[in-house]
Motif scaffolding. Structure first.
Motif, PDB file in Angstrom:
ATOM      1  N   PHE A 258      -4.261  -0.366  -8.987  1.00  0.00           N
ATOM      2  CA  PHE A 258      -5.448  -0.478  -8.136  1.00  0.00           C
ATOM      3  C   PHE A 258      -5.434   0.679  -7.139  1.00  0.00           C
ATOM      4  O   PHE A 258      -4.430   0.905  -6.460  1.00  0.00           O
ATOM      5  CB  PHE A 258      -5.419  -1.782  -7.339  1.00  0.00           C
ATOM      6  CG  PHE A 258      -5.788  -3.006  -8.121  1.00  0.00           C
ATOM      7  CD1 PHE A 258      -7.118  -3.356  -8.311  1.00  0.00           C
ATOM      8  CD2 PHE A 258      -4.805  -3.830  -8.646  1.00  0.00           C
ATOM      9  CE1 PHE A 258      -7.462  -4.496  -9.012  1.00  0.00           C
ATOM     10  CE2 PHE A 258      -5.141  -4.980  -9.353  1.00  0.00           C
ATOM     11  CZ  PHE A 258      -6.471  -5.315  -9.544  1.00  0.00           C
ATOM     12  N   ALA A 259      -6.549   1.396  -7.042  1.00  0.00           N
ATOM     13  CA  ALA A 259      -6.623   2.526  -6.122  1.00  0.00           C
ATOM     14  C   ALA A 259      -7.333   2.126  -4.840  1.00  0.00           C
ATOM     15  O   ALA A 259      -8.201   1.253  -4.842  1.00  0.00           O
ATOM     16  CB  ALA A 259      -7.370   3.673  -6.784  1.00  0.00           C
ATOM     17  N   SER A 260      -6.961   2.756  -3.735  1.00  0.00           N
ATOM     18  CA  SER A 260      -7.663   2.565  -2.467  1.00  0.00           C
ATOM     19  C   SER A 260      -7.533   3.842  -1.652  1.00  0.00           C
ATOM     20  O   SER A 260      -7.155   4.891  -2.194  1.00  0.00           O
ATOM     21  CB  SER A 260      -7.114   1.348  -1.714  1.00  0.00           C
ATOM     22  OG  SER A 260      -7.957   1.008  -0.636  1.00  0.00           O
ATOM     23  N   SER A 261      -7.848   3.754  -0.390  1.00  0.00           N
ATOM     24  CA  SER A 261      -7.844   4.933   0.468  1.00  0.00           C
ATOM     25  C   SER A 261      -7.320   4.507   1.834  1.00  0.00           C
ATOM     26  O   SER A 261      -7.724   3.472   2.358  1.00  0.00           O
ATOM     27  CB  SER A 261      -9.277   5.452   0.553  1.00  0.00           C
ATOM     28  OG  SER A 261      -9.367   6.480   1.496  1.00  0.00           O
ATOM     29  N   ILE A 262      -6.382   5.283   2.389  1.00  0.00           N
ATOM     30  CA  ILE A 262      -5.734   4.903   3.646  1.00  0.00           C
ATOM     31  C   ILE A 262      -6.332   5.675   4.809  1.00  0.00           C
ATOM     32  O   ILE A 262      -6.442   6.899   4.746  1.00  0.00           O
ATOM     33  CB  ILE A 262      -4.210   5.174   3.569  1.00  0.00           C
ATOM     34  CG1 ILE A 262      -3.596   4.475   2.344  1.00  0.00           C
ATOM     35  CG2 ILE A 262      -3.509   4.732   4.843  1.00  0.00           C
ATOM     36  CD1 ILE A 262      -2.149   4.873   2.046  1.00  0.00           C
ATOM     37  N   GLY A 263      -6.725   4.986   5.867  1.00  0.00           N
ATOM     38  CA  GLY A 263      -7.219   5.637   7.078  1.00  0.00           C
ATOM     39  C   GLY A 263      -8.713   5.889   7.026  1.00  0.00           C
ATOM     40  O   GLY A 263      -9.365   5.688   6.002  1.00  0.00           O
TER      41      GLY A 263
ATOM     42  N   LEU B  27      -2.012   0.308  -4.777  1.00  0.00           N
ATOM     43  CA  LEU B  27      -1.218  -0.900  -4.586  1.00  0.00           C
ATOM     44  C   LEU B  27      -0.062  -0.828  -5.573  1.00  0.00           C
ATOM     45  O   LEU B  27      -0.281  -0.573  -6.758  1.00  0.00           O
ATOM     46  CB  LEU B  27      -2.062  -2.141  -4.869  1.00  0.00           C
ATOM     47  CG  LEU B  27      -3.346  -2.259  -4.066  1.00  0.00           C
ATOM     48  CD1 LEU B  27      -3.986  -3.623  -4.308  1.00  0.00           C
ATOM     49  CD2 LEU B  27      -3.059  -2.077  -2.582  1.00  0.00           C
ATOM     50  N   ARG B  28       1.129  -1.049  -5.087  1.00  0.00           N
ATOM     51  CA  ARG B  28       2.301  -0.900  -5.959  1.00  0.00           C
ATOM     52  C   ARG B  28       2.203  -1.815  -7.187  1.00  0.00           C
ATOM     53  O   ARG B  28       1.796  -2.966  -7.063  1.00  0.00           O
ATOM     54  CB  ARG B  28       3.582  -1.218  -5.181  1.00  0.00           C
ATOM     55  CG  ARG B  28       3.683  -2.682  -4.773  1.00  0.00           C
ATOM     56  CD  ARG B  28       4.975  -2.968  -4.026  1.00  0.00           C
ATOM     57  NE  ARG B  28       5.003  -4.378  -3.609  1.00  0.00           N
ATOM     58  CZ  ARG B  28       5.694  -4.840  -2.592  1.00  0.00           C
ATOM     59  NH1 ARG B  28       6.419  -4.016  -1.855  1.00  0.00           N
ATOM     60  NH2 ARG B  28       5.680  -6.123  -2.284  1.00  0.00           N
TER      61      ARG B  28
ATOM     62  N   MET C 128       0.861  -1.198   0.000  1.00  0.00           N
ATOM     63  CA  MET C 128       0.000   0.000   0.000  1.00  0.00           C
ATOM     64  C   MET C 128       0.892   1.241   0.000  1.00  0.00           C
ATOM     65  O   MET C 128       1.768   1.370   0.848  1.00  0.00           O
ATOM     66  CB  MET C 128      -0.891  -0.034   1.252  1.00  0.00           C
ATOM     67  CG  MET C 128      -1.827   1.130   1.388  1.00  0.00           C
ATOM     68  SD  MET C 128      -3.053   1.252   0.059  1.00  0.00           S
ATOM     69  CE  MET C 128      -4.112  -0.139   0.459  1.00  0.00           C
ATOM     70  N   THR C 129       0.637   2.102  -0.942  1.00  0.00           N
ATOM     71  CA  THR C 129       1.545   3.233  -1.171  1.00  0.00           C
ATOM     72  C   THR C 129       0.745   4.526  -1.275  1.00  0.00           C
ATOM     73  O   THR C 129      -0.240   4.573  -2.018  1.00  0.00           O
ATOM     74  CB  THR C 129       2.310   3.015  -2.493  1.00  0.00           C
ATOM     75  OG1 THR C 129       2.884   1.714  -2.488  1.00  0.00           O
ATOM     76  CG2 THR C 129       3.400   4.057  -2.693  1.00  0.00           C
ATOM     77  N   PRO C 130       1.148   5.556  -0.535  1.00  0.00           N
ATOM     78  CA  PRO C 130       0.408   6.816  -0.650  1.00  0.00           C
ATOM     79  C   PRO C 130       0.545   7.406  -2.063  1.00  0.00           C
ATOM     80  O   PRO C 130       1.611   7.310  -2.666  1.00  0.00           O
ATOM     81  CB  PRO C 130       1.068   7.712   0.399  1.00  0.00           C
ATOM     82  CG  PRO C 130       2.394   7.095   0.687  1.00  0.00           C
ATOM     83  CD  PRO C 130       2.268   5.627   0.411  1.00  0.00           C
TER      84      PRO C 130
END
Lengths: 657, 657
Positions: free
Chosen positions: A207-212, A221-222, A77-79
C-alpha cells in the motif's frame, strides 16, 4: 483429558456451521460490513480478540522470554527508500491478469489453480468417481465458481490428468510469463465470463501513501516487520553487549494489497504477524539448545520430492533431518522444532501440520532457503509460518545503501597472524617517471598475486622488470621506483555481516486453522457446536454459573470471581435467565474449558460443582478446593483425569445437559 | 517505599541527560535513523517495548477486565466513505501556513505560540527578570528557534504583555482565519527566515491510500480507532445480550499526518492508542459504580476559567464536581476519576496532572463536551487522555448513511399507553373525488395537530368541512370521504440511539511523561540516572546478579530464575564482567526495581541479598524467603518498609555502590 474418550468425529466437519458460529458469536466479521464490506479486511470481536491476545501471550512466553529475545515495536509507515533498497518496490509483487472484456482483475496463479482443479473434478465426475463435493472442500463462492467453470463434466485423457496434476504440484514454481503460457496452452479463461484473459502483469502488493504535508515523501505500509529489525541492528547488537547469536522479535500489524482476497482469514490485506530475526555467525550455524529439540519428529516435504511432482511427507526427527542435510543447519532446525511445539501447544492437530521446503523459483527475493509450516484445513494446506534463511541479504543492502555498517566486530581470542609480500612505491620518483600512467601501473602491481609478486621481486633484485597494461603498453620498473618486502599482519578483530534466520508467523491464519481443528459437534446433538480450545488460549477459562441472578447468589459469585482473579484465572459470569445446560452449551461455543455452578447447596454447604467442556463430566467439592483444582487445570499442572482423582464425581439431580 | 526518604530532587531535572539515557539504552529511537530518519516516527527498543507492553497490560486490567468491557481488534485501513460520513474527510484538519518565499510549511497555531512565547521571554529579559532558560523549559531546537526569534530582547508595554497572555490562554479557541489575522496584526513571520507567511490553509491529517489493484477504492489510515467500534455497534450490543450501558475497548495503532512534528514522542505521525467507547442511555447518564470514585479529588480547569484568560485549577472531589454541574454527568465523572487512578497507579505524579475542559471552538467536530487529562512535563502541559462526550453523533450519521439502524431497542417495563385522534380515509371515494390532489390533501390532514383534528371532526359531524392547501386551493370534505376517531396506542418498545462517552489514551505521550516523572539522579552522583518506575510497569522486575559468570553460580542462577518465573515475576540475569555496583547502576537506568545477588555465601548457606532501587537499601535472607518477599513486593502486596520488617538488613562487606 487425554485418557477420557470423547468422540469428536461423530459428525463430519461442517464448515458452514462453524462459520455461522464464528459470525454469530462475533469471533470475527467482515470489516465495514454496514458499508458493504471490503474484501480482505476483518474485525475481531470480543472472543476473537481474546483468543488472539492469548495466542500472542503464549507466543511471547514460548519464544521471546524462553530465548531472551529482544522485543521491538516499530512503525508501519515506512519511507520509500527503505523498500527500494530491500528490493520490495521492484519485486514484492504478484502476477495478475485482466478479463479481456470486463477488465476484472484476477490473480494469475489462483486462476490457473481454480480452473485446473475444476477440470479435474469434472473428469472425476465424468468417470463416475466423483463424490458429492463436501462442505469442507471449498467455501461457497469457490464452489459456485467451480460449478460454473466445469459446466458439463468433461472426461480427460489419462495424459491430461497427469499433466494437470503435475502443474498443480509445481504451480508455486511458475513465473508470470509461464503462467501466461499455461493460460494460452490450456485455454484458461475467466470462469465468471468465459472471456480470455490478458498477459500476466506484475502488481506490487505494498500500500502506498505520502508522508508530510508537501507530498514529496512517498511511503509504504510495511508488508512485513522485518526491515525495521535490520535497520535497528546496530542498536540491538549494542543492547546485547555485542554478543552474537541473538534474536529480535516483534508482534505487529502488516499490510499486503492482495489482488483479490477471497479466503476469509487465510488471505487478508491487513494482518497481525509475529516475526523473529535470529542473527547468527555465517560460519557457525550451530544452536546451543539444539540438543533440547533433537528428538522432535516432524513431517517434512522437501524441495526434491516436490520437484518430482510428488507431495508425500517423510516423518523424521529434526536431529536426523539436520544430520542428513535435508534441513540445512541446527539453527534452522531448532526453530522448525520450536514452531512445531508452539503450534501443538496452542491446539493445532499435529497430524495436520507439515513442513514444506520452498522450491527455487518460489522463494522470496531475499531468501536462500525457506521452510513453511503448513496447516491442513478445509481449503487444503495453508502456509501459516515461514522459516526463511535470509542469509546476509538485507543487512548487506541497507549497509551498502546508507554507508552505516551493519556488522559484528568480534575480538579474536587468538589474533590471526599472516605474512605477505607488499609493494611499496617511491612517491617522488614514481610519479615523475610515469606521470598520468602512475595510478594504472600501481594498480596492476597491487593486484598481482603472491607468486607474481615474488617473481617481480626477483626481477627487481636482478635490476629491472617489465609490466604490461591491458592495452598492451609496456613499462620498465627499477628498484629505485618500488621495493617489494615481506610483512607481518596481525588481525585481532573479525568483522562479518551475520546471517539471519527468520521465523515469521501469520497469526490470523493460525487462529483460523486452530478454530477449524477445535470445532466439533456432540454425537447426540449436531446442533451444538463445541470449540475444544486448550485452556491456554481459550478466551475465558472458567464460566461461573449461578442458579439464577437472584440476590442470594451474589455474594458467592463475587467471592468466586475475586478468588479466581487473584489466582490469575480469567472468568466470566453468566447469570442470564435460561437453564444451566443452555448456558453451558452457549459457552461450549466460545471454547470455555471449565464451568462452576453455584446453587442452593453452595449457599448452604459452600460446595460447588466443576464441569469440563469436552467430556461434560462434573465433579463436586468445597468451593476453595474446586478453585485450587480448576487453577491447576487452567495452568496445565494437571489434566482432567487427575482432577477426577482429586474431587468426587457429581451426578446430582440438577440436570446440566 | 513511601516512608523511606530518598531525595530525588537534589539535582534539577536534566532533560538532555534523560534523552541521552533513553537513546543509549534504546528505550526508543528515531525510526529509519540510518536513512536519515523521518519526523514523527519512532521505534521502541527492548526496554521501551516492555514498558509499553506493561502499561497496556495494566490498562487492560484496570479498564477492560474491571468493567467487563468488550474488546475489539479492527483494521487500520478504512474505505473512504466511512470517514466521509464521520466528517473526518471534511474536518479532520490542522491549519498550516507556508513561508511566502521558501515554501516551508508550518503549523499555524504552533507558529503563533512559539513567536509570542519568545516575545514574552524577550520582554522578561529586557525587564531584567529573565532567568536563564532552563534545560527543562524547552527542547534544544525550540530553544534555538526562540533565541533566533527574539534577537535582541525587546521590552513590551504592559498592555501588549496582557494581550499576548490572553492569546496564549485561549489559543486553542482560534479558527484558521483568526490565526491568519493574528499573524498580520502582530507581524508574526517565520522565525527561521523572517519571511511573511501565507494565509492559513486546512491540511487534512489522514494518510491516504488506495485499496485493491484497480485504484478505484480510496482508503485512509484511521486517525482514531473509534469509528470501527461504532460500525460494529449492533454486533456488540447483541454480544452484550441487548443490555445498555456497556463499553467496547480497543488498543491499536492510529495515524495522523502531522504538519511538522517536532516534540519527540509527544507529537508523532503513528501511535498506539487505547480507546473506550461507553454506550449510555441519553436520558440516564448515571453510573452504577460512581459511588466507588465519588471521593476521588481531581484538579480541574473548566471552560469558564479559561475563557476568562486564566489557567488556575480548582481541586475538588469528582462527586462535588458532578453535583455542581462542572462535570456534566456521573458517567463522564466516573471515567475522569478512573483515568486519574490509572495514571497515578503507573507512576504519573498526581501533582502534575490536571483535567482541562475544551473550549467550544476547540472541540472535535463530533464532541459535545470534552475533558483532557493533561500531564505536566518539560514542554508544558500535554494532553495525554481525552475524555469526550460524542453524544449520538457518530452512530446517527453512520446509521443515516447506510440505512443500518444503530439503535437500542428496550422493552419497556410498563407499556406507554396514549390516545389520540386519527383520520382514516375511505380509499374508494377519496381517490375518485380528488384525483391527483388526494395525496396532498391526506398529507395536510395527517399533519394537523390534535386541536385542529378535533375541530375538523366537529365540522364533519356537522356535515362538511373545508381545507385549504398552501397554494390557496380549497377542498370540501364530507363524512363519506373520511372519519376521525379516537384511538389507543400502546408502545412496549423504546428505541433510541445511545450516547457515547469516549476516554481515549495516547500511550506514547503517557509513556514519555512517565519517563520524565520517573527520572532523577542520586545526590552524591549526578552522572547516575535512575528511573523510579513502579514495579507494575518496570520492564524487568528483578535483576539477578551472580558475583561472576563462573560455573559455580550457574545452578543457583537457574534455580532463582526458574522460581521467579514460576511466581510470575519477570527477571533478567546480568552476569557481565563488571562490578556488582556497576551492574546495579546500569539497571537503575532501566528502572529495574529490585535486585538479588548470588555470591559465595549463597553457595554455602543458600542466602541471597535483596536490593531496592530507590533507597539502595539491602536485606538478606534464605533464598526461598527472599523470593517470597520480592514476589510480594512486585505484586504490590507489601512495600519496602514492610519488606524491611520481614528480612534483616544487609550491611556486609561486599560493596554494591
Amino acid at each position: 483429558m487425554a485418557n477420557i474418550q470423547v468422540n469428536k468425529t461423530a459428525h463430519p466437519f461442517d464448515k458452514p456451521r462453524l462459520e455461522a458460529l464464528l459470525n454469530r458469536r462475533f469471533f470475527y466479521a467482515p470489516a465495514y460490513e454496514i458499508y458493504g464490506g471490503v474484501a480482505g479486511l476483518y474485525d475481531y470481536g470480543p472472543p476473537g480478540s481474546s483468543l488472539q491476545a492469548n495466542i500472542i501471550s503464549e507466543w511471547r512466553k514460548h519464544f521471546i522470554i524462553e530465548d531472551h529475545m529482544l522485543e521491538l515495536d516499530t512503525t508501519i509507515m515506512t519511507p520509500a527508500p527503505v523498500f527500494e533498497t530491500s528490493g520490495h518496490v521492484a519485486r514484492f509483487a504478484d502476477w495478475m491478469v485482466k478479463d479481456s472484456k470486463t477488465g476484472d482483475v484476477l490473480r494469475a496463479d489462483h486462476l490457473v489453480k481454480n480452473v485446473i482443479e475444476a477440470r479435474l473434478a469434472g473428469d472425476q465426475e465424468a468417470r463416475g468417481l466423483a463424490t458429492q463435493p463436501q462442505a469442507d472442500d471449498a467455501d461457497k463462492k469457490k464452489k459456485k465458481k467451480a460449478d460454473k467453470a466445469k459446466k458439463a463434466p468433461v472426461r480427460l485423457s489419462d495424459e491430461e490428468v497427469a499433466e494437470y496434476e503435475r502443474i498443480l504440484a509445481t504451480l508455486d514454481n511458475f513465473s508470470g510469463p509461464e503462467l501466461g503460457e499455461l493460460c494460452r496452452k490450456y485455454k484458461i479463461t475467466n470462469p465468471d465470463t468465459d472471456n480470455e484473459v490478458t498477459e500476466p502483469q506484475e502488481f506490487n502488493l505494498m500500500f502506498a501513501s505520502s508522508i508530510g504535508p508537501t507530498g514529496q515523501h512517498p511511503g509504504y505500509l510495511r508488508p512485513e516487520t522485518a526491515q525495521s529489525h535490520f535497520l535497528n541492528f546496530s542498536r540491538l547488537l549494542e543492547f546485547n553487549n555485542g554478543r552474537v547469536p541473538f534474536a529480535s522479535a516483534q508482534i505487529g500489524r502488516s499490510f499486503r494489497n492482495e489482488i483479490s482476497p477471497r479466503a476469509g482469514l487465510l488471505r487478508v490485506r491487513e494482518f497481525t504477524m509475529a516475526e523473529i530475526e535470529h542473527y547468527v555467525d555465517p560460519d557457525d550455524k550451530r544452536h546451543e539448545k539444539f540438543h533440547e529439540v533433537r528428538d522432535v519428529a516432524l513431517r517434512l516435504l522437501d524441495r526434491n520430492v516436490q520437484s518430482s511432482g510428488r507431495t508425500d511427507v517423510t516423518s523424521m526427527t529434526i536431529g536426523e533431518a539436520v544430520a542428513k542435510g535435508i534441513v540445512a543447519n541446527e539453527t534452522l532446525g531448532y526453530f522448525l522444532a520450536r514452531i512445531y511445539q508452539f503450534l501443538v501447544k496452542i491446539g493445532i492437530n499435529p497430524e495436520r501440520l507439515r513442513f514444506r521446503q520452498h522450491m527455487s523459483n518460489e522463494m522470496a527475493h531475499y531468501a536462500t532457503d525457506c521452510w513453511d509450516a503448513e496447516i491442513h484445513n478445509s481449503t487444503g494446506w495453508t502456509e501459516c509460518v515461514g522459516c526463511a534463511d535470509r542469509a546476509a541479504y538485507d543487512l548487506t543492502v541497507h549497509s551498502k545503501k546508507t554507508g552505516h555498517p551493519l556488522v559484528v566486530r568480534q575480538a579474536l581470542k587468538e589474533p590471526i597472524v599472516t605474512e605477505k609480500e607488499v609493494a611499496e612505491f617511491n612517491k617522488k620518483t614514481f610519479g615523475k617517471t610515469f606521470g598520468k600512467d602512475s595510478a594504472a601501473i600501481q594498480n596492476i602491481v597491487n593486484n598481482l598475486d603472491e607468486p607474481a609478486l615474488l617473481k617481480l621481486k626477483g626481477e627487481l633484485a636482478q635490476g629491472a622488470a617489465t609490466i604490461t597494461t591491458s592495452e598492451g603498453k609496456e613499462f620498465k620498473l627499477t628498484p629505485d621506483l618500488l621495493t617489494i618486502e615481506r610483512k607481518t599482519f596481525k588481525q585481532s578483530i573479525r568483522e562479518y555481516t551475520p546471517n539471519v534466520i527468520e521465523p515469521s508467523f501469520g497469526l490470523g491464519r493460525i487462529l483460523y486453522t486452530l478454530l477449524e481443528h477445535s470445532f466439533w459437534s456432540r454425537e447426540q446433538d449436531v446442533e451444538r457446536g463445541v470449540l475444544s480450545l486448550p485452556a491456554v488460549v481459550a478466551p475465558t477459562k472458567v464460566l461461573i454459573v449461578p442458579l439464577s441472578a437472584k440476590e442470594e447468589f451474589a455474594p458467592l459469585v463475587r467471592e468466586v470471581s475475586s478468588k479466581l482473579r487473584k489466582a490469575g484465572v480469567f472468568s466470566r459470569v453468566d447469570d442470564s435467565n435460561t437453564s444451566i445446560g443452555k448456558r453451558y452449551a452457549r459457552n461450549d461455543e466460545l471454547g470455555t474449558p471449565f464451568g462452576v455452578t453455584l446453587d442452593f447447596a453452595s449457599v448452604q454447604n459452600r460446595t460447588m460443582t466443576l464441569r469440563e467442556r469436552d467430556t461434560t463430566g462434573q465433579l463436586i467439592g468445597p468451593i476453595d478446593e474446586v478453585i485450587a483444582v480448576v487453577t491447576d487445570l487452567v495452568q496445565g499442572n494437571i489434566d482432567w483425569a487427575e482432577a477426577c482423582k482429586k474431587l468426587p464425581a457429581y451426578d446430582g439431580v440438577q440436570a446440566v445437559e
